[in-house]
Design a protein around this motif. Structure first.
Motif, PDB file in Angstrom:
ATOM      1  N   TYR B  14       0.698  -1.221   0.018  1.00 39.55           N
ATOM      2  CA  TYR B  14       0.297  -0.100   0.490  1.00 39.55           C
ATOM      3  C   TYR B  14       1.047   1.259   0.303  1.00 39.55           C
ATOM      4  O   TYR B  14       0.606   2.370  -0.895  1.00 39.55           O
ATOM      5  N   GLU B  16       4.009   1.816  -0.630  1.00 43.11           N
ATOM      6  CA  GLU B  16       4.580   2.004  -1.950  1.00 43.11           C
ATOM      7  C   GLU B  16       3.780   2.414  -3.239  1.00 43.11           C
ATOM      8  O   GLU B  16       3.817   3.459  -4.055  1.00 43.11           O
ATOM      9  N   GLY B  17       2.434   1.902  -3.252  1.00 39.62           N
ATOM     10  CA  GLY B  17       1.461   1.686  -4.330  1.00 39.62           C
ATOM     11  C   GLY B  17       1.125   3.677  -4.254  1.00 39.62           C
ATOM     12  O   GLY B  17       0.519   3.996  -4.638  1.00 39.62           O
ATOM     13  N   PHE B  18       0.574   4.223  -2.683  1.00 44.42           N
ATOM     14  CA  PHE B  18      -0.319   5.259  -2.649  1.00 44.42           C
ATOM     15  C   PHE B  18       1.581   6.480  -3.491  1.00 44.42           C
ATOM     16  O   PHE B  18       1.213   7.362  -3.595  1.00 44.42           O
TER      17      PHE B  18
END
Ligand code: HEM
Lengths: 525, 75
Positions: B14, B16-18
């Motif tokens: 999450y 790294e995604g954000f």
């Protein structure tokens, strides 16, 4: 302390609810349709391994994300409005909606939070199969959420599976399955989801056509048209089939709505369906003797077939429903509005007697009142009606909205079929008129969906819950001015947000999918 | 490299995604502004729960039943 309810309060509260619902329904159907289109595209990528399809799916996912962000939580305002403006109604139905809405909240949150994250963040982090499954489960989750909301709406149109408890003044769930799987709920769910698929497909085909009009992104645009148009045509066919099912349900459960949809004042056996027609604006009352139509073209016998699956069946008109006396399908004689109103008054009086007797702890009177309430409860709402003509919904709005939905549905089917055929024959690219039509069809599809809700919701007035609670009893005793204030605040705030969000969407579209053929070749090798 | 535990991997996923979002960041900002307006402005000041002024369910029942009975008889 209790003043009588002002009709302008009801009008403003309804306008406010309608505005919120219209706004909400701009985005939800696009999510439902686009979600499937992108999942199909990713499936093609999964099967073929061609990176072009991955990029194509990713672009539509970007627009899905923007649309999702714009639409997310707009439905919450509807729930606020239930608590503020429609508090009698909320109390009255509390238990019925408690379960569906709680399930909706939990399922939606967990499915969407998990799978949307994998869909957006997981491209190079999880396996191709897991990613594809997440993309499909994202849309399955969104569709399940829609199911529960539509179950709640269907219950208001056909209050099945409940038992009224006069101690709590609430309806309690008697059978979860009768609520969740009522024929009205199932039809409504399918028709609404398929209509969302139409809107999502029109969105894809329309935007892809815009690229072709601009002579950009041709391979991407043509591929999107192919998938979108086939899916759109399928969705139109499914909408027609389920729309027919919905009309059949309306005929069984809400005959006044059907009569309004058709502008039908005098019923008959073997009734015809109005294909197109112009209502007579001079007709002001059901019993004023004026003609209902200035002109109309009818398809003979079709309304009877629509309503009862029998070309010769009797379909009652508005006047018949108000005057009663005709033989119903089950052999019983239909009550007149006046008789229903009398029974409604008996039901409400029985509620008053019941509560008084219960307070005085008089068991025998409590039982008597309960029996009278149960015997008349199906007409409870009629006790609030002063004049039989208050039972007639706005006929012209319902009539024209129904025609708009069906005619646009037909035109969209034709458009999708032509677009699909020409794109598979590689002849779509040169047809600018068709590309323009596809672009415009985005608005036509949205309008058809909104018109559908007008039919469903305006057509059932004056009822908040069919036959049980009219809007005049459902509404909270607020001041009209306070509702006007919230109406305009909502309008202003959400228009600003909408503009900001649409800008993001348009920028993303202008930027395009940026699929570079040479990079694609490298990636595919 | 040693494999991190599952919760840590989920957190990183999450996180790294954000961090790598572009348009998503603006969208999240809009969602947060929207939720703030909804819950801290609209809900609090403009859409209070009408029956919230009663503490007990029995008071709510009495109020709603009185309203439902009066509105029919007032007609
Ligand atoms: C072409 C044939 C169609 C027929 C016969 C049809 C029939 C109906 C009927 C009878 C209703 C009212 C249902 C109720 O009150 O419970 C309805 C509602 C609705 N329709 Fe259609 N419809 C058609 C096409 C479409 C199209 C093309 C769209 C949108 C793209 C659409 C979207 C809706 C929506 C959103 C509703 C409200 C939800 C509901 O009550 O199901 N319909 N339709």
């Amino acid at each position: 302390m209790i003043e009588t309810i002002d009709s302008s309060l009801i009008d403003w509260s309804r306008a406010q609810f309608a505005l919120t619902a219209i706004y909400h329904w701009l985005f939800v159907p696009i999510t439902l349709g686009l979600g499937i289109v992108q999942a199909v595209m990713e499936t093609i990528y999964y099967k073929t391994g061609d990176v072009f399809w991955k990029k194509t799916a990713q672009f539509w996912m970007k627009l899905f994300g923007i649309n999702f962000a714009i639409g997310v939580a707009t439905g919450l305002i509807l729930e606020f409005e239930f608590g503020t403006n429609w508090s009698n109604y909320s109390w009255f139905v509390g238990d019925i909606f408690g379960a569906p809405l709680a399930i909706e909240g939990i399922v939606a949150f967990f499915m969407e939070a998990t799978f949307i994250a994998v869909m957006f963040f997981g491209w190079n982090k999880v396996s191709k199969g897991f990613h594809l499954t997440s993309t499909w489960l994202t849309i399955v989750g969104a569709t399940i959420s829609a199911f529960w909301i539509l179950v709640a709406n269907a219950w208001m149109q056909y209050p099945a599976g409940m038992q009224f408890n006069p101690d709590t003044v609430r309806n309690e769930m008697a059978s979860f399955w009768s609520v969740a799987l009522s024929p009205v709920a199932l039809n409504k769910f399918l028709h609404t989801v398929f209509s969302g698929w139409i809107i999502g497909s029109a969105f894809v085909v329309g935007i892809a056509s815009w690229y072709l009009l601009k002579k950009r992104e041709q391979r991407f645009a043509l591929a999107s048209v192919k998938v979108g148009a086939i899916f759109g045509a399928l969705a139109c066919i499914l909408s027609i089939v389920t729309g027919d099912g919905s009309a059949h349900q309306v005929a069984q459960k809400q005959p006044m709505k059907l009569a309004a949809m058709e502008g039908l004042y005098e019923g008959s056996n073997g009734a015809g369906l109005v294909g197109v027609g112009v209502l007579n604006p001079a007709k002001k009352a059901y019993d004023d003797g004026k003609e209902a139509f200035l002109c109309k073209i009818e398809i003979p016998l079709m309304l009877s077939f629509f309503a009862e699956r029998d070309l010769d069946a009797y379909v009652p008109g508005i006047t018949n429903i108000i005057e009663g006396g005709y033989t119903q399908k089950d052999g019983s004689t239909a009550l007149s509005a006046a008789e229903k109103m009398a029974r409604g008054k008996l039901a409400i009086q029985a509620l008053a007697d019941y509560r008084e007797a219960a307070k005085a702890k008089n068991d025998s009177l409590t039982q008597q009142a309960r029996a009278a309430l149960d015997a008349n409860f199906n007409y409870f709402g009629y006790g609030y009606v002063n004049n039989p003509s208050d039972l007639i919904p706005p006929v012209s709005l319902t009539f024209y909205a129904f025609r708009l939905m069906v005619i646009f549905g037909g035109l969209l089917l034709l458009l999708f079929l032509v677009a699909a055929y020409l794109s598979y024959r590689n002849r779509f690219e040169g047809k600018r008129w068709l590309q323009w039509s596809c672009l415009i069809s985005i608005f036509a599809a949205i309008a058809a969906g909104q018109a559908g809700w007008v039919v469903a919701e305006v057509g059932r007035q004056p009822w908040a819950i069919q036959d049980i609670l009219p809007v005049s009893a459902a509404i909270s005793n607020l001041s009209t001015a306070s509702v006007q204030v919230t109406f305009f605040i909502f309008l202003a705030l959400f228009t600003i947000l909408l503009i900001a969000e649409l800008k993001i969407m348009l920028n993303a579209i202008k930027k395009g999918p940026e699929i570079n053929p040479s990079t694609l070749q490298q990636l595919n090798n | 490299m040693e494999k991190a535990s599952i919760p840590v991997r989920i957190f990183r996923f999450y996180w790294e995604g954000f961090r790598s979002m572009t348009i998503g960041k603006t969208l999240w900002l809009i969602i947060l502004i929207k939720l703030f307006i909804m819950f801290f402005v609209l809900k609090v000041f403009f859409f209070p729960n009408y029956l919230g002024r009663f503490d007990e369910p029995s008071e709510k029942q009495d109020y709603v039943s009185e309203e439902l009975i009066r509105r029919a008889t007032d007609n």
